[in-house]
Design an enzyme around this catalytic site. Structure first.
Site, PDB file in Angstrom:
ATOM      1  N   GLU A   1      71.145 -23.287  27.141  1.00 17.24           N
ATOM      2  CA  GLU A   1      70.019 -22.222  27.166  1.00 17.24           C
ATOM      3  C   GLU A   1      69.430 -22.646  28.439  1.00 17.24           C
ATOM      4  OE1 GLU A   1      69.741 -19.451  25.614  1.00 17.24           O
ATOM      5  OE2 GLU A   1      70.812 -19.849  23.765  1.00 17.24           O
TER       6      GLU A   1
ATOM      7  N   CYS B   1      60.642 -19.471  28.107  1.00 17.31           N
ATOM      8  CA  CYS B   1      61.913 -19.091  28.916  1.00 17.31           C
ATOM      9  C   CYS B   1      62.194 -17.635  28.860  1.00 17.31           C
ATOM     10  CB  CYS B   1      63.248 -19.794  28.090  1.00 17.31           C
ATOM     11  SG  CYS B   1      63.322 -19.345  26.310  1.00 17.31           S
TER      12      CYS B   1
END
Ligand code: NAP
Length: 516
Positions: A257, A296
Site C-alpha cells: 500500500e 493515504c
C-alpha cells in the site's frame, strides 16, 4: 533519560542494546520514549513465530481464532483512554482524529471477530464447487484454502499506528498466521503499547503477536518462502521491498500500500448551491483537515466543472478559514499537528513543488497557531491550490503532499474529468458527487479500473455515507499502479492473502472426506 520501550519477540520482552531513537511530541518538541531493535536475534524471533506460534494458531478452528480477536478488541477497549493520551502526545492529533485510528482499529477487529465466528469450527475453507475432470465425475478437482505455514511481517506507516496494526493483524490471526509488526519509528509508541496490553493479558498463543520497534534492518532478510510481508508506506520504500531478494527470489508474497493521488469529482450539470455541490465542499474540507491530511486516502485533487471553479474555491476557502490549528490539548482546536517536523518540511517542499503550476486559493500557512510555538510545533494550516490549466499541471497528478493540502482542478466535460482522475496512475479512492443516479453509476464504472474504491455521494446518502477517506473493513483497501497494487480488507477476501489455495484432485468420495 526517557523510557526505552521493549520489543516482544520469541515469546518474551527484550530491550534493544543500543541507545535507541527518541520519539518526540510533535507539538511541544519534548522527548517521550525511546525505541531500539539493536541486538535482537531476528532469526530466533521469526523461527519462534513460524514453528511455535503458527502451529498453535493452526490447531484452532476459525471460530476459536475469531474468539481471540473478540477478546483482543475487548482488552483494547478497556485501555482506550491511555491510547488517546499516547496519540495526542506522539501523533499530535485532536480527539476526533485519534478516534479514526484507535476506534477504527477496535471496530475492524470486532468486525473480523464476527466474520470469523460465522466461518464456524473448521480448519480448512472450501473454495468453490468441485469440477469434474473425468467422465461421469469419477475424478474431480476441489479447491481449498488453508493457512500458509509462515509468518506475516507487517510494516506500517507513521500515520496509523493503531489501525495500521490491527487491519493487518486481524485477518492474519483469523487465518492462523502469526504477526510480527514493525511500526514506523516516529509513532511506534501506540503500536508497542497495544501489543503490550494484549500480550501481557495472555490472550494469544505465545509468539502469535510480536512487535519490533526501531530500525527495520534485517527484517526482510529473515523472511522465508512461505512467509508474507504486508507493507504500508512510501513508494520509495515499497520499491526496496519489491526488489528485496526475499520477494524477488524467494517469492515471499507481498502486499504493498503506497501513496496515492486520490480525487473528488463534482459531476457535470451540478450548480452552485446544489446538494451535490454542498456535499463535495464539505467532504473536501473534512478530508483536507482530518488527521491534518495525513491519510493515504485523503482527497488531493478536486475535479470540478470549469464554470464552478471560482464558486467551489470560495466555498472551500470559507470553511477552511474556520479551522483552528494548534495544540490538540487546547479547547476549540480542530486540527492538531503533523507527525514530526520532518513531515512539516516535506509538506512545505510539496507545496513548493506544486507552486509552478498552481495558484494559491487559501493559504493556512499564514494563520496563527493556538497554544503552539511555530518554531517548535509541526503544525500547518490547510492550503488550497488551484490549477487552472488541468492538463499542463503535471505535478498535480504526480506529487502527493502528505498534509492538509489539495488542488482544485477545473475540467471541460465528463470525459476530460475521467481522464484527469485516471492521471493519478492508479489510486486508492475517488469520490463522485452528483444527483443523477444513472450518470454517477456510469462514471463509477469508468473509474473502477484505476481505483481500489469508488465512493459515490448522491443526496440520498448525504447522511448515511461513510466518508471518502474512511476505510471500512467491508470494502477493499488498496489500489492499482501508483497506489501499490495491493488489496487489504474487503471482508473475508482479506484472508486470501494469508491462505494457500490448493486444488485437491481426487475421487468424489475422497473429496467428501475432506470435511469441507
Ligand atoms: P516510509 O518512510 O516508507 O516508512 C514506512 C515503513 O517502512 C516504516 O515502518 C519504516 O520504518 C519502514 N521502512 C523504511 N525503510 C525500510 C526498509 N528498507 N525495509 C523495510 N522497512 C522499511 O513511509 P512513511 O513516511 O511512514 O509513510 C508515509 C507514506 O505512506 C505516504 O506516502 C502515504 O501515502 C503512505 N501511506 C499509504 C497508505 C495506504 O494504505 N496505501 C496508508 C498510510 C500511508 P522506519 O519508520 O523505522 O523508517
Amino acid at each position: 533519560m526517557t523510557e526505552l520501550l521493549a520489543n516482544h519477540v520469541a515469546g518474551r520482552w527484550q530491550q534493544g542494546t543500543g541507545p535507541g531513537t527518541v520519539l518526540t511530541d510533535p507539538v511541544l518538541g519534548t522527548a517521550l520514549v525511546r525505541v531500539d531493535a539493536t541486538g535482537l536475534d531476528l532469526a530466533e524471533a521469526f523461527a519462534f513465530a513460524r514453528h511455535t506460534a503458527a502451529p498453535a494458531l493452526r490447531a484452532m478452528t476459525y471460530r476459536e481464532r475469531a474468539a481471540l480477536l473478540a477478546a483482543v478488541a475487548q482488552r483494547l477497549q478497556a485501555h482506550r483512554d491511555s491510547y488517546y493520551e499516547i496519540a495526542t502526545a506522539n501523533s499530535g492529533t485532536v480527539r476526533n482524529d485519534s478516534a479514526v485510528d484507535i476506534d477504527g482499529a477496535i471496530f475492524t477487529l470486532g468486525q473480523y471477530a464476527r466474520w470469523g465466528e460465522a466461518l464456524g469450527d473448521v480448519r480448512v475453507l472450501r473454495d468453490g464447487d468441485a469440477a469434474s475432470l473425468a467422465r461421469e465425475a469419477a475424478f474431480v478437482s476441489q479447491h481449498v484454502q488453508v493457512p500458509r505455514h509462515g509468518v506475516a511481517l507487517c510494516i506500517n506507516a507513521f500515520n496509523f499506528p493503531a489501525w495500521g496494526l490491527w487491519e493487518k493483524a486481524a485477518p492474519a490471526l483469523l487465518s492462523g498466521v502469526p504477526v510480527i509488526v514493525k511500526p514506523a519509528t516516529a509513532t511506534a509508541w501506540l503500536t508497542q503499547r497495544m501489543v503490550r496490553d494484549v500480550v501481557d493479558a495472555g490472550l494469544l498463543p505465545a509468539g502469535a503477536l510480536s512487535v519490533i520497534a526501531g530500525s527495520s534492518a534485517g527484517l526482510m532478510d529473515a523472511l522465508q518462502p512461505l512467509d508474507v510481508v504486508t507493507f504500508t508506506g512510501s513508494a520509495e520504500t515499497a520499491a526496496l521491498i519489491r526488489s528485496h531478494p526475499a520477494v524477488a527470489q524467494r517469492s515471499v508474497r507481498a502486499n504493498i500500500e503506497a501513496d496515492s493521488l486520490n480525487a473528488a469529482l463534482l459531476m457535470p450539470g451540478e450548480v452552485q448551491g446544489s446538494d451535490a455541490f454542498g456535499l463535495l465542499v464539505r467532504e473536501v474540507v473534512r478530508e483536507m483537515t482530518a488527521k491534518s491530511g495525513q491519510k493515504c486516502t485523503a482527497i488531493r485533487r478536486v475535479l470540478v466543472p470549469q464554470a464552478l471553479y471560482g464558486a467551489v474555491a470560495d466555498a472551500v476557502a470559507a470553511q477552511l478559514a474556520q479551522v483552528s490549528v494548534g495544540n490538540p490539548r487546547s479547547e476549540g482546536v480542530r486540527m492538531g499537528s503533523l507527525a514530526s517536523r520532518a513531515q512539516l518540511q516535506s509538506v512545505h517542499d510539496g507545496i513548493a513543488a506544486l507552486g509552478a503550476c498552481t495558484e494559491l486559493l487559501h493559504d493556512g500557512r499564514l494563520q496563527p497557531l493556538v497554544d503552539a510555538d511555530p518554531q517548535v510545533a509541526a503544525c500547518i494550516g490547510p492550503v488550497l491550490l488551484g490549477a487552472r490549466d488541468a492538463d499542463a499541471a503535471a505535478a498535480v497528478h504526480d506529487v502527493e503532499v502528505f498534509g492538509p493540502v489539495a488542488t482544485l482542478v477545473p475540467y471541460r466535460d465528463l470525459d476530460h474529468a475521467l481522464a484527469l482522475a485516471h492521471r493519478g496512475q492508479g489510486s486508492l479512492v475517488t469520490s463522485l458527487y452528483g444527483s443523477d443516479d444513472a450518470a454517477v453509476a456510469g462514471a463509477a464504472l469508468s473509474l473502477a479500473a484505476s481505483q481500489g474504491r469508488v465512493h459515490v455521494v448522491t443526496p440520498a446518502v448525504a447522511k448515511a455515507h461513510t466518508g471518502h477517506g474512511n476505510v471500512m473493513p467491508m470494502s477493499q483497501h488498496g489500489g492499482p499502479g501508483r497506489a501499490g497494487g495491493g488489496a487489504e480488507l474487503g471482508g473475508l477476501r482479506a484472508l486470501d492473502f494469508y491462505h494457500q489455495r490448493s486444488a485437491i484432485q481426487a475421487s468424489p468420495a475422497v473429496v467428501a472426506s475432506l470435511g469441507l
